[in-house]
Design an enzyme around this catalytic site. Structure first.
Site, mmCIF file in Angstrom:
data_model
loop_
_atom_site.group_PDB
_atom_site.id
_atom_site.type_symbol
_atom_site.label_atom_id
_atom_site.label_comp_id
_atom_site.label_asym_id
_atom_site.label_seq_id
_atom_site.Cartn_x
_atom_site.Cartn_y
_atom_site.Cartn_z
ATOM 1 C CG ASP A 101 13.786 -1.184 -27.556
ATOM 2 O OD1 ASP A 101 14.627 -0.339 -27.194
ATOM 3 O OD2 ASP A 101 12.612 -0.890 -27.840
ATOM 4 C CB CYS A 107 -3.009 7.957 -33.164
ATOM 5 S SG CYS A 107 -2.166 6.381 -32.930
#
Length: 460
Positions: A31, A262
């Protein structure tokens, strides 16, 4: 054993990387956020997911799982590179691919030998080809070869570890048989059903699956609204429907609609994909509209029971979009609470995990309580928005004594109406007839007296 680089330590990347390490692979989760990586190295998990913290610790101690900001080295040492960065919904409804394309550029600039590059993020059809082109454009050595794979995730928040370790299917869309075989072998320890297809079909399978489930939820919520008008019970209707093997029983629980990371994003994205091809996806537009309207159904139910909301105190149980997560993304509470506040209501709220995240959205506009009982104390009504186990198993007799009036509006159908009636509650749920306890006339009389300026103490 494979060497895997997972770029992105959000929900998908962290869970997938951890599970890949647990089955024996060496995984480097990457990251650009140095603080996030430092926290992960110290065992501080940025998301709430049951079992994840323990699994991360176990595999870090075993030396199979590492965290780094050195993305270049991770790319160069890996056999397989997973792209697991966010694809948030843009203002137009389409998926924002800026993070995916940025990672593709970085991969291209650092590729040193053959690799399999896998899209784990939910991306529109055609993204695999876009990544392929960007990587190729950024290669330092134009003679290097690589393959692109779409391997979408199907994790459910709150049960993601179990879903990953016991996945129903692994969808693999690859640009070559070689790449498909490599990712197939990677998934064999999960004892899952492997489905190999082309790149574009794999990308579409993810969207088609999520939006179909969203459509199923909006359908049963529409049926629930009809049930209320004709005196039917949607729980019984759904049970009868679910016995049909062509329909199945899952995602037929009526309530206040879907939320999370989602379904809202994917339904809007699929509408945009359809429009980009010249197809007007009216069905999916209706699914989205139905879901938005369903959220405010509970507000009208409250007003039907207690009248004007100005100055009334409402105890809200549950803020996250579903149990066992602190995810507030597109949670129904984000739509419902502001509307209640606009109408003059005072809000006391409880969520066992998501209160910290909720404060980012609501600030000090509402009060945050430590348990369900403090929340409902001296409230005119209790409103259930998330079906946490702590809420489904609370002492209803105590709740009844603490409320000014024994009124519960349940957006998740946690209790049986007949039981609530016997316990003396006025109970309104979704798609089922209201239940009125023996004190129904008393409640109505109290409502009328309150309108004249009288007040009532808890339990009186």
């Amino acid at each position: 054993m494979k060497k895997i680089a997972v770029i992105g330590t959000g929900y998908v990347g962290l869970v997938s990387g951890t599970c890949f390490s647990h089955i024996g692979n060496n995984v480097m989760c990457c990251d650009i956020d140095q603080q996030k990586i430092n926290n992960l190295k110290n065992g501080m998990i940025p998301i709430y997911e049951p079992g994840l913290e323990e699994l991360v610790k176990e595999n870090m101690e075993a030396g199979r799982l590492q965290f780094t900001t050195d993305i270049a080295t991770a790319i160069q040492t890996a056999d397989i590179i997973y792209i697991a960065v966010g694809t948030p919904m843009s203002i137009t409804g389409e998926a924002d691919l800026r993070y995916v394309t940025s990672v593709a550029q970085t991969i291209g600039a650092n590729l040193n030998e053959y690799k399999v590059i896998v899209n784990k993020s939910t991306v529109p059809v055609g993204t695999g080809r876009l990544v392929e082109r960007i990587v190729r454009e950024n290669l330092q050595n134009k003679m290097l070869t690589f393959d692109i794979v779409s391997n979408p995730e199907f994790l459910k928040e709150g049960s993601a570890i179990a879903d990953c370790m016991n996945m129903e299917r692994a969808v693999i869309g690859a640009t070559s048989e070689r790449a498909a075989k490599i990712i197939e072998e990677l998934h064999e320890p999960f004892n899952t059903n492997i489905f190999i297809t082309d790149l574009e079909s794999a990308e579409m399978i993810k969207y088609a699956s999520n939006t179909f489930l969203a459509a199923k939820i909006s359908f049963i919520n529409s049926i629930a609204n009809i049930c209320e008008r004709v005196g039917a019970n949607v729980t019984e209707v759904a049970a009868g429907m679910g016995l049909d093997s062509r329909i199945g029983s899952k995602f037929l629980q009526a309530g206040i609609g879907y939320g999370g990371s989602c379904f809202p994003k994917d339904t809007h994205a699929l509408v945009h994909i359809a429009e980009s091809t010249g197809y007007d996806f009216q069905l999916m537009k209706s699914v989205i509209e139905t879901n938005e309207k369903q959220r405010v159904v509970v507000i009208q139910k409250i007003k039907d029971l207690i009248g004007d909301l100005k100055g009334k105190t409402i105890g809200i149980l549950g803020l996250a979009f579903k149990p066992n997560t602190d995810d507030m993304r597109d949670a129904p509470s984000l739509s419902i609470i502001p509307k209640l506040l606009q109408q003059g209501a005072k809000i006391k709220a409880f969520d066992p995990i998501a209160a910290k995240e909720a404060k980012i959205h609501f600030g000090e506009k509402i009060s945050y309580e430590k348990d369900p009982y403090e929340t409902v104390m001296n409230c005119e009504v209790c409103l259930i928005l998330t079906e946490w186990e702590e809420i489904k198993t609370m002492d209803l007799e105590q709740v009844k004594q603490l409320l000014k009036q024994p009124i519960i509006v349940d957006g998740r159908n946690c209790f049986e109406p007949e039981m609530m009636k016997k316990k003396g509650f006025t109970y309104a749920s979704i798609g089922r007839p209201n239940a009125y306890g023996e004190n129904q006339d008393e409640v109505k009389q109290n409502n009328r007296l309150e309108e004249l300026g009288y007040t009532f103490e808890a339990g009186v």
